[in-house]
Design an enzyme around this catalytic site. Structure first.
Site, PDB file in Angstrom:
ATOM      1  N   ASP A 106      53.260  -6.702  92.011  1.00  0.00           N
ATOM      2  CA  ASP A 106      52.312  -5.977  90.900  1.00  0.00           C
ATOM      3  C   ASP A 106      50.836  -6.086  91.269  1.00  0.00           C
ATOM      4  OD1 ASP A 106      54.837  -5.783  89.335  1.00  0.00           O
ATOM      5  OD2 ASP A 106      54.628  -7.749  88.674  1.00  0.00           O
ATOM      6  N   ASN A 128      64.443  -2.717  91.164  1.00  0.00           N
ATOM      7  CA  ASN A 128      63.580  -3.653  90.842  1.00  0.00           C
ATOM      8  C   ASN A 128      62.193  -3.526  90.897  1.00  0.00           C
ATOM      9  OD1 ASN A 128      64.051  -3.853  93.497  1.00  0.00           O
ATOM     10  ND2 ASN A 128      64.130  -6.184  93.725  1.00  0.00           N
ATOM     11  N   HIS A 153      57.119   1.671  89.176  1.00  0.00           N
ATOM     12  CA  HIS A 153      55.818   2.488  89.208  1.00  0.00           C
ATOM     13  C   HIS A 153      55.810   3.588  87.961  1.00  0.00           C
ATOM     14  CE1 HIS A 153      56.272   1.775  93.796  1.00  0.00           C
ATOM     15  NE2 HIS A 153      55.676   0.779  93.032  1.00  0.00           N
ATOM     16  N   THR A 161      65.246  -9.266  87.743  1.00  0.00           N
ATOM     17  CA  THR A 161      65.168  -7.840  86.901  1.00  0.00           C
ATOM     18  C   THR A 161      66.463  -7.513  86.371  1.00  0.00           C
ATOM     19  OG1 THR A 161      65.178  -6.690  88.876  1.00  0.00           O
ATOM     20  CG2 THR A 161      63.069  -7.024  88.038  1.00  0.00           C
ATOM     21  N   GLN A 206      57.825  -5.677  96.194  1.00  0.00           N
ATOM     22  CA  GLN A 206      57.963  -6.916  95.760  1.00  0.00           C
ATOM     23  C   GLN A 206      56.927  -8.037  96.452  1.00  0.00           C
ATOM     24  OE1 GLN A 206      61.382  -5.829  96.346  1.00  0.00           O
ATOM     25  NE2 GLN A 206      61.621  -5.060  94.315  1.00  0.00           N
ATOM     26  N   THR A 247      62.811 -12.580  95.471  1.00  0.00           N
ATOM     27  CA  THR A 247      63.941 -11.728  95.469  1.00  0.00           C
ATOM     28  C   THR A 247      64.729 -11.673  96.709  1.00  0.00           C
ATOM     29  OG1 THR A 247      64.064  -8.973  95.118  1.00  0.00           O
ATOM     30  CG2 THR A 247      62.561  -9.981  96.824  1.00  0.00           C
ATOM     31  N   THR A 296      60.407  -3.365  80.861  1.00  0.00           N
ATOM     32  CA  THR A 296      60.717  -4.437  80.027  1.00  0.00           C
ATOM     33  C   THR A 296      59.442  -4.689  78.990  1.00  0.00           C
ATOM     34  OG1 THR A 296      59.807  -6.018  81.574  1.00  0.00           O
ATOM     35  CG2 THR A 296      62.196  -5.661  81.579  1.00  0.00           C
ATOM     36  N   ARG A 340      57.560  -6.962  79.776  1.00  0.00           N
ATOM     37  CA  ARG A 340      57.286  -8.560  79.949  1.00  0.00           C
ATOM     38  C   ARG A 340      55.920  -8.783  80.394  1.00  0.00           C
ATOM     39  NH1 ARG A 340      61.504 -11.545  83.671  1.00  0.00           N
ATOM     40  NH2 ARG A 340      61.478  -9.796  85.310  1.00  0.00           N
ATOM     41  N   PRO A 341      55.481  -9.838  79.580  1.00  0.00           N
ATOM     42  CA  PRO A 341      54.205 -10.327  79.876  1.00  0.00           C
ATOM     43  C   PRO A 341      54.021 -11.165  81.025  1.00  0.00           C
ATOM     44  CG  PRO A 341      54.854 -11.588  78.109  1.00  0.00           C
ATOM     45  CD  PRO A 341      56.149 -10.574  78.496  1.00  0.00           C
ATOM     46  N   ARG A 342      53.069 -10.650  82.052  1.00  0.00           N
ATOM     47  CA  ARG A 342      53.141 -11.272  83.336  1.00  0.00           C
ATOM     48  C   ARG A 342      52.347 -12.619  83.246  1.00  0.00           C
ATOM     49  NH1 ARG A 342      51.594  -5.621  86.185  1.00  0.00           N
ATOM     50  NH2 ARG A 342      53.609  -4.782  86.211  1.00  0.00           N
TER      51      ARG A 342
HETATM   52  P1  IMP Z   1      65.168  -9.500  91.359  1.00  0.00           P
HETATM   53  O1  IMP Z   1      64.619  -8.804  92.483  1.00  0.00           O
HETATM   54  O2  IMP Z   1      65.578  -8.573  90.534  1.00  0.00           O
HETATM   55  O3  IMP Z   1      66.373 -10.228  92.145  1.00  0.00           O
HETATM   56  O4  IMP Z   1      64.329 -10.442  91.021  1.00  0.00           O
HETATM   57  C1  IMP Z   1      64.014 -11.718  91.600  1.00  0.00           C
HETATM   58  C2  IMP Z   1      62.537 -12.321  91.368  1.00  0.00           C
HETATM   59  O5  IMP Z   1      61.662 -11.210  91.945  1.00  0.00           O
HETATM   60  C3  IMP Z   1      62.024 -12.263  89.941  1.00  0.00           C
HETATM   61  O6  IMP Z   1      61.309 -13.543  89.762  1.00  0.00           O
HETATM   62  C4  IMP Z   1      61.422 -10.993  89.590  1.00  0.00           C
HETATM   63  O7  IMP Z   1      60.640 -10.922  88.438  1.00  0.00           O
HETATM   64  C5  IMP Z   1      60.625 -10.613  90.823  1.00  0.00           C
HETATM   65  N1  IMP Z   1      60.559  -9.232  91.197  1.00  0.00           N
HETATM   66  C6  IMP Z   1      61.478  -8.527  91.525  1.00  0.00           C
HETATM   67  N2  IMP Z   1      60.672  -7.179  91.640  1.00  0.00           N
HETATM   68  C7  IMP Z   1      59.512  -7.488  91.252  1.00  0.00           C
HETATM   69  C8  IMP Z   1      58.455  -6.477  91.233  1.00  0.00           C
HETATM   70  O8  IMP Z   1      58.237  -5.093  91.641  1.00  0.00           O
HETATM   71  N3  IMP Z   1      57.292  -6.991  90.672  1.00  0.00           N
HETATM   72  C9  IMP Z   1      57.015  -8.155  90.645  1.00  0.00           C
HETATM   73  N4  IMP Z   1      58.192  -9.176  90.393  1.00  0.00           N
HETATM   74  C10 IMP Z   1      59.189  -8.644  91.029  1.00  0.00           C
END
Ligand code: IMP
Length: 469
Positions: A17, A42, A45, A128, A226, A241, A340, A342-344
């Site tokens: 992000d 995941n 944009h 995610t 990511q 990830t 989502t 979701r607060p970062r």
């Molecule tokens: P996953 O990629 O969905 O398996 O998530 C694994 C970790 O990576 C989690 O902590 C997610 O919040 C983080 N994550 C995955 N994609 C992003 C993204 O685009 N931005 C920020 N965090 C991400």
């Protein structure tokens, strides 16, 4: 023969992000192809148009530039339904990807059972829930006995019936094994088939597609997803990830030989954010913030963007409790997940972590986003721009990011404060207009990272950026 082309890489240097998509959008006219090499749906944009707001997850960020070709490499995992929806949504706002998008036939699909497994097992990491991890796991698994685990786009196109039956088998087995319920299996499969029909024309069967284009002179920009600290091996394992996010992975997952590499650009945010669980030494409010930003068992954020929008930001900024300063910055910089909400989690710029990321990725140039937010630190009690420039681990000073996440969690940040500035820089267009305190801050980042800062962003709109001399 035309002159050979080249490839550059752009990646995030923190925990995701950092605002990579907007930088790519800006750079896109300088390239012929924007290519993704890792991850899947995941990513998020947000695209604002007069027909509504869309969240683009899998199509590369150069989509706004109609002459730019788009490529999804073999290192990616593809959610067929979400991709079909993206293709339709873009077409509805006159951004057709026909004749522009190619997807490697070697990319794997995210099967319905991957999403079920991610919903069940992903809580500890705070994934995610898009099925990303289970899909990459099945890629490594290849087969369960005589049954195929990994289904690739090229396989599905070659023999849809055979591979659809593998997907169905994997779904039914997973439901039976874990006693899971899901929507009617027949309906799931029908939707998948329909989505596949939409995606199939974009599949590229030739694994040398990109290589041949670059041989003929194409300029490629690899778009990392990511970021460095979420790499499956080099990141803060296990809170990462499931793909390689680092620069070296661009050529493997992006289907190009390394001889075409020209330079690597890294994007960092002027402060930091993180989503999901995991160590984050520079976090405002530490553990309290980590828990606060998590979801309920039903997957909803406990503290939503709506709830936080009623808080008085100026009052929060003057708080003696750093946890509240984190909330204020989140509000000011709109740091909430696009889908989502979701607060970062919010933190100070961490130079130890930045040095790790720039060295590991061989970064040549930096772009710093959200620099306008730094002016808010002048309103805080500590009065300066905070940075982390060292770590203490179990009482000892260290200058590296520890391998063990347990140790990374125990790290105590050494914080110092840089001279603040009060000016609103969001309307500024040139480097010489910037406050001297910010110029000094940029120099400090250059010195710490051994990289040249080439541009900074000073506001949320596409034109709010300054190219540095
Ligand atoms: P996953 O990629 O969905 O398996 O998530 C694994 C970790 O990576 C989690 O902590 C997610 O919040 C983080 N994550 C995955 N994609 C992003 C993204 O685009 N931005 C920020 N965090 C991400």
């Amino acid at each position: 023969m035309k002159q050979k082309g080249y490839a550059d890489i752009l990646l995030g240097l923190q925990f995701g992000d950092e605002g990579k998509a907007r930088v790519i959008d800006r750079l896109a006219p300088q390239y012929d192809v924007i290519a993704r090499f890792n991850g899947g749906s995941n990513v998020g944009h947000t695209i604002k148009t007069n027909k509504g707001i869309f969240v683009i997850k899998q199509i590369p960020s150069g989509v706004f530039h109609k002459k730019t070709k788009l490529y999804i490499g073999s290192g990616c995992v593809v959610d067929l339904e979400k991709l079909a929806t993206e293709i339709d949504q873009l077409a509805s706002v006159n951004l057709s990807v026909k004749k522009r998008l190619k997807i490697s036939g070697q990319a794997s699909i995210i099967q319905p059972h991957h999403v079920l497994l991610d919903e069940m097992w992903g809580k500890g990491v705070g994934t995610t829930k898009n099925g990303i991890g289970p899909s990459y796991a099945d890629r490594a698994m290849r087969m369960y006995g005589v049954h195929l685990a990994n289904v690739r786009l090229g396989d599905l196109r070659d023999d849809p019936k055979q591979f659809e039956s593998c997907v169905l088998y994997n779904l039914e087995m997973t439901k039976k094994r874990y006693k899971l319920t899901s929507e009617d299996t027949e309906k799931i499969m029908q939707r998948l088939k329909k989505a596949f029909e939409k995606v199939a024309p974009f599949i590229e069967d030739d694994p040398l597609y990109l290589e041949k284009k670059v041989e003929k002179g194409a300029r490629v920009l690899f778009e990392g997803a990511q970021s460095a600290m979420l790499d499956i091996v080099k990141g803060s394992v296990p809170y990462v990830t499931s793909s390689h996010t680092i620069a070296a992975a661009a050529y493997v997952g992006g289907d190009l030989s390394i001889k075409y590499h020209r330079k690597t650009m890294g994007v960092l945010k002027a402060f930091m954010s993180r989503v999901g669980y995991g160590p984050f030494p520079s976090e405002f409010g530490g553990e309290e913030s980590e828990e606060y930003c998590m979801e309920t068992a039903e997957g909803k954020p406990v503290h939503s963007k709506e709830a936080e929008s009623t808080y008085d930001v100026d009052e929060l900024l003057t708080s003696a409790d750093h946890f509240y300063i984190g909330i204020a910055l989140r509000r000011l910089a709109d740091e909430y997940g696009p889908g989502t909400k979701r607060p970062r989690r919010i933190g100070r710029l961490d130079l130890v972590q930045l040095r790790y990321a720039t060295r590991m990725n061989g970064v040549d140039e930096l772009i710093i986003t959200k620099c306008n937010i730094l002016a808010s630190f002048s309103k805080t009690r500590f009065g300066g721009i905070p940075i982390v420039d060292g770590y203490k681990l179990d009482g000892k000073t260290i200058d590296y990011v520890p391998v063990s996440s347990e140790a990374f969690y125990r790290v105590k940040p050494i914080i110092s404060y840089e001279k603040p500035f009060t000016e609103d820089i969001s309307h500024m267009k040139q480097y010489n207009q910037l406050p001297s305190a910010l110029k000094k801050h940029i120099k400090l980042i250059e010195k710490a990272s051994c990289c040249k800062v080439i541009a900074i962003d000073v506001g949320p709109n596409p034109d709010q950026h300054i190219t540095l001399p």
